[in-house]
Write a protein that holds these residues in place. Structure first.
Motif, PDB file in Angstrom:
ATOM      1  N   ALA A 217     -27.566  19.149 -24.498  1.00 36.91           N
ATOM      2  CA  ALA A 217     -28.931  19.629 -24.675  1.00 36.91           C
ATOM      3  C   ALA A 217     -29.404  20.417 -23.451  1.00 36.91           C
ATOM      4  O   ALA A 217     -30.035  21.474 -23.572  1.00 36.91           O
ATOM      5  CB  ALA A 217     -29.871  18.459 -24.950  1.00 36.91           C
ATOM      6  N   LEU A 218     -29.091  19.911 -22.266  1.00 37.93           N
ATOM      7  CA  LEU A 218     -29.499  20.605 -21.044  1.00 37.93           C
ATOM      8  C   LEU A 218     -28.845  21.981 -20.958  1.00 37.93           C
ATOM      9  O   LEU A 218     -29.489  22.973 -20.593  1.00 37.93           O
ATOM     10  CB  LEU A 218     -29.122  19.764 -19.819  1.00 37.93           C
ATOM     11  N   ALA A 219     -27.565  22.044 -21.304  1.00 43.10           N
ATOM     12  CA  ALA A 219     -26.865  23.325 -21.255  1.00 43.10           C
ATOM     13  C   ALA A 219     -27.430  24.299 -22.288  1.00 43.10           C
ATOM     14  O   ALA A 219     -27.566  25.496 -22.020  1.00 43.10           O
ATOM     15  CB  ALA A 219     -25.369  23.106 -21.488  1.00 43.10           C
ATOM     16  N   ALA A 220     -27.757  23.783 -23.485  1.00 41.09           N
ATOM     17  CA  ALA A 220     -28.297  24.647 -24.531  1.00 41.09           C
ATOM     18  C   ALA A 220     -29.682  25.156 -24.184  1.00 41.09           C
ATOM     19  O   ALA A 220     -30.057  26.275 -24.540  1.00 41.09           O
ATOM     20  CB  ALA A 220     -28.341  23.892 -25.859  1.00 41.09           C
ATOM     21  N   ALA A 221     -30.471  24.341 -23.485  1.00 46.32           N
ATOM     22  CA  ALA A 221     -31.832  24.742 -23.119  1.00 46.32           C
ATOM     23  C   ALA A 221     -31.836  25.802 -22.026  1.00 46.32           C
ATOM     24  O   ALA A 221     -32.806  26.557 -21.895  1.00 46.32           O
ATOM     25  CB  ALA A 221     -32.634  23.532 -22.659  1.00 46.32           C
ATOM     26  N   GLY A 222     -30.777  25.880 -21.252  1.00 44.73           N
ATOM     27  CA  GLY A 222     -30.708  26.852 -20.168  1.00 44.73           C
ATOM     28  C   GLY A 222     -30.366  28.219 -20.699  1.00 44.73           C
ATOM     29  O   GLY A 222     -29.197  28.598 -20.781  1.00 44.73           O
ATOM     30  N   ALA A 223     -31.370  28.983 -21.117  1.00 45.85           N
ATOM     31  CA  ALA A 223     -31.141  30.302 -21.717  1.00 45.85           C
ATOM     32  C   ALA A 223     -30.363  31.199 -20.777  1.00 45.85           C
ATOM     33  O   ALA A 223     -30.638  31.271 -19.584  1.00 45.85           O
ATOM     34  CB  ALA A 223     -32.474  30.939 -22.083  1.00 45.85           C
ATOM     35  N   ALA A 224     -29.355  31.848 -21.318  1.00 46.20           N
ATOM     36  CA  ALA A 224     -28.485  32.703 -20.511  1.00 46.20           C
ATOM     37  C   ALA A 224     -29.183  34.015 -20.154  1.00 46.20           C
ATOM     38  O   ALA A 224     -30.057  34.486 -20.877  1.00 46.20           O
ATOM     39  CB  ALA A 224     -27.203  32.996 -21.286  1.00 46.20           C
ATOM     40  N   PRO A 225     -28.779  34.627 -19.041  1.00 46.46           N
ATOM     41  CA  PRO A 225     -29.325  35.947 -18.721  1.00 46.46           C
ATOM     42  C   PRO A 225     -28.955  36.957 -19.799  1.00 46.46           C
ATOM     43  O   PRO A 225     -27.938  36.818 -20.476  1.00 46.46           O
ATOM     44  CB  PRO A 225     -28.643  36.290 -17.387  1.00 46.46           C
ATOM     45  N   SER A 226     -29.771  37.970 -20.001  1.00 47.41           N
ATOM     46  CA  SER A 226     -29.458  39.022 -20.961  1.00 47.41           C
ATOM     47  C   SER A 226     -28.287  39.852 -20.442  1.00 47.41           C
ATOM     48  O   SER A 226     -27.872  39.735 -19.287  1.00 47.41           O
ATOM     49  CB  SER A 226     -30.676  39.922 -21.168  1.00 47.41           C
ATOM     50  N   ARG A 227     -27.748  40.717 -21.307  1.00 44.71           N
ATOM     51  CA  ARG A 227     -26.628  41.538 -20.897  1.00 44.71           C
ATOM     52  C   ARG A 227     -27.008  42.538 -19.800  1.00 44.71           C
ATOM     53  O   ARG A 227     -26.148  43.074 -19.133  1.00 44.71           O
ATOM     54  CB  ARG A 227     -26.048  42.265 -22.124  1.00 44.71           C
ATOM     55  N   SER A 228     -28.319  42.741 -19.592  1.00 45.08           N
ATOM     56  CA  SER A 228     -28.755  43.602 -18.494  1.00 45.08           C
ATOM     57  C   SER A 228     -28.871  42.828 -17.185  1.00 45.08           C
ATOM     58  O   SER A 228     -29.141  43.402 -16.144  1.00 45.08           O
ATOM     59  CB  SER A 228     -30.119  44.223 -18.837  1.00 45.08           C
ATOM     60  N   GLY A 229     -28.666  41.499 -17.261  1.00 47.86           N
ATOM     61  CA  GLY A 229     -28.737  40.666 -16.070  1.00 47.86           C
ATOM     62  C   GLY A 229     -30.101  40.056 -15.819  1.00 47.86           C
ATOM     63  O   GLY A 229     -30.262  39.254 -14.899  1.00 47.86           O
ATOM     64  N   ARG A 230     -31.103  40.413 -16.616  1.00 51.13           N
ATOM     65  CA  ARG A 230     -32.446  39.868 -16.422  1.00 51.13           C
ATOM     66  C   ARG A 230     -32.568  38.462 -17.000  1.00 51.13           C
ATOM     67  O   ARG A 230     -31.907  38.126 -17.977  1.00 51.13           O
ATOM     68  CB  ARG A 230     -33.488  40.787 -17.070  1.00 51.13           C
ATOM     69  N   ARG A 231     -33.420  37.659 -16.394  1.00 55.42           N
ATOM     70  CA  ARG A 231     -33.663  36.325 -16.913  1.00 55.42           C
ATOM     71  C   ARG A 231     -34.421  36.421 -18.228  1.00 55.42           C
ATOM     72  O   ARG A 231     -35.159  37.368 -18.481  1.00 55.42           O
ATOM     73  CB  ARG A 231     -34.498  35.501 -15.914  1.00 55.42           C
ATOM     74  N   PRO A 232     -34.261  35.419 -19.116  1.00 57.67           N
ATOM     75  CA  PRO A 232     -34.952  35.461 -20.413  1.00 57.67           C
ATOM     76  C   PRO A 232     -36.454  35.329 -20.242  1.00 57.67           C
ATOM     77  O   PRO A 232     -36.942  34.761 -19.264  1.00 57.67           O
ATOM     78  CB  PRO A 232     -34.369  34.252 -21.152  1.00 57.67           C
ATOM     79  N   ASP A 233     -37.204  35.876 -21.208  1.00 60.34           N
ATOM     80  CA  ASP A 233     -38.651  35.779 -21.133  1.00 60.34           C
ATOM     81  C   ASP A 233     -39.102  34.362 -21.500  1.00 60.34           C
ATOM     82  O   ASP A 233     -38.306  33.517 -21.921  1.00 60.34           O
ATOM     83  CB  ASP A 233     -39.313  36.822 -22.022  1.00 60.34           C
ATOM     84  N   ALA A 234     -40.422  34.127 -21.339  1.00 59.97           N
ATOM     85  CA  ALA A 234     -40.967  32.780 -21.546  1.00 59.97           C
ATOM     86  C   ALA A 234     -40.783  32.315 -22.984  1.00 59.97           C
ATOM     87  O   ALA A 234     -40.504  31.139 -23.239  1.00 59.97           O
ATOM     88  CB  ALA A 234     -42.450  32.762 -21.163  1.00 59.97           C
ATOM     89  N   ARG A 235     -40.918  33.236 -23.939  1.00 62.93           N
ATOM     90  CA  ARG A 235     -40.778  32.851 -25.346  1.00 62.93           C
ATOM     91  C   ARG A 235     -39.356  32.370 -25.649  1.00 62.93           C
ATOM     92  O   ARG A 235     -39.153  31.347 -26.307  1.00 62.93           O
ATOM     93  CB  ARG A 235     -41.128  34.038 -26.242  1.00 62.93           C
ATOM     94  N   THR A 236     -38.379  33.111 -25.147  1.00 63.68           N
ATOM     95  CA  THR A 236     -36.988  32.727 -25.375  1.00 63.68           C
ATOM     96  C   THR A 236     -36.695  31.363 -24.764  1.00 63.68           C
ATOM     97  O   THR A 236     -36.079  30.493 -25.391  1.00 63.68           O
ATOM     98  CB  THR A 236     -36.038  33.785 -24.767  1.00 63.68           C
ATOM     99  N   ALA A 237     -37.151  31.163 -23.530  1.00 64.71           N
ATOM    100  CA  ALA A 237     -36.926  29.882 -22.860  1.00 64.71           C
ATOM    101  C   ALA A 237     -37.621  28.746 -23.595  1.00 64.71           C
ATOM    102  O   ALA A 237     -37.071  27.636 -23.723  1.00 64.71           O
ATOM    103  CB  ALA A 237     -37.420  29.961 -21.414  1.00 64.71           C
TER     104      ALA A 237
END
Length: 315
Positions: A217-237
């Motif tokens: 669950a912890l690993a799944a909750a950790g949204a991966a960076p996008s292919r551009s390298g940016r961190r995910p937005d608040a909605r995605t997280a």
């Protein structure tokens, strides 16, 4: 519904649709499309004709595995689960095998139509693992690994479908490795628990699987960076975190009860919760792949699956 209209003839005796639904654990198939979506989202294209076709293929292969399971387990079920369709006589054993063969052929055909050679290249080993598990590996130490491998391949099938829609990029399937590994890990714990549905389990087993589920669950909750390298937005997280919490609230709590009292009944409930709990896990992984809208829709399937499971057991 008129029972006669609900009958389908197989051989010399009619078989009711309700009994066929029970044979293949029909509602549990709602846990299958999310595998494809999680893999496709990781590859960058969660929706498309190939993805939909791959979902249909996976559902057919899942149902085939359920029918084959009851065909293979008929002698054991006659003692341990006499209420199941085959040992109760509601579905002839040969019908279960025929249905498994027909659904397998349909699943492979849909895989070929949806993904061509690359799609079939994933569906064939997946089918091999399903059949090997049901007919040979279930009672061996390799059983949980075989089922985990089948589910991981199901996720990779989604990544391949998305890659096929994008000129067959091999990188797309590689991006599906993380969600495939997490779904496979969940499936391993679920299969290990399922071996103790009748007699109960040693307390250390549900305690161990609970720890693995929490890490998943912890690993799944950790949204991966996008292919551009940016961190995910608040909605995605937020959607990824909600899916992970839904997963723990379903499967985790059921395992806690099994730790406290590892009876066959509590283990069986944990297994049922684990099957249905795969949906919020898949939702978290789909959001993790950058498709929070698709993940939210997938998460809405979970309450429906739970309601249907009250009518047809997923185990």
């Amino acid at each position: 519904m008129n029972d006669r209209k609900a009958d389908i003839p197989f051989g010399s005796r009619p078989v009711r649709l309700a009994d066929l639904a029970s044979l293949v654990r029909a509602p549990a198939a709602l846990s299958v499309p999310g595998d494809i979506l999680a893999g496709a989202a990781a590859a960058g294209r969660p929706l498309g004709p190939r993805t939909v076709g791959t979902m249909a293929s996976s559902v057919c292969l899942y149902w085939a595995g359920m029918a084959l399971n009851d065909y293979a387990d008929a002698p054991v079920d006659a003692v341990e689960r006499p209420q199941r369709p085959v040992p109760s006589g509601r579905v002839p054993r040969r019908t279960a095998l025929s249905l498994a063969c027909g659904l397998t052929a349909a699943g492979l055909g849909l895989a070929a139509l949806s993904g061509g050679r690359r799609g079939l290249g994933v569906a064939l080993p997946l089918t091999g693992l399903v059949w090997a598990y049901d007919l040979k590996l279930k009672s061996t130490k390799a059983g949980p690994a075989a089922m985990a491998g089948a589910r991981a391949l199901d996720v990779l099938a989604g990544a391949v479908a998305a890659g096929g829609a994008r000129n067959g990029s091999k990188g797309s399937s590689r991006r599906g490795l993380v969600p495939a590994a997490l779904v496979g890990l969940h499936t391993y714990t679920l299969t290990a628990l399922s071996r103790h549905e009748i007699s109960g389990a040693p307390a250390r087993l549900p305690a161990t699987t609970l720890g693995v589920s929490a890490a998943t669950a912890l690993a799944a909750a950790g949204a991966a960076p996008s292919r551009s390298g940016r961190r995910p937005d608040a909605r995605t997280a937020a959607v990824a975190a909600a899916g992970a919490l839904g997963y723990l609230g379903t499967y985790g709590l059921a395992q806690v009860r099994a730790v406290r009292k590892p009876s066959g009944e509590n283990v069986r409930r944990a297994v049922g919760a684990g099957i249905l709990g795969m949906v919020p896990l898949q939702a978290a992984l789909t959001a993790r792949g950058g498709a929070p809208g698709v993940a939210a829709v997938l998460g809405a399937v979970h309450p429906l699956a739970r309601r249907l499971a009250r009518r047809v057991s997923p185990t």
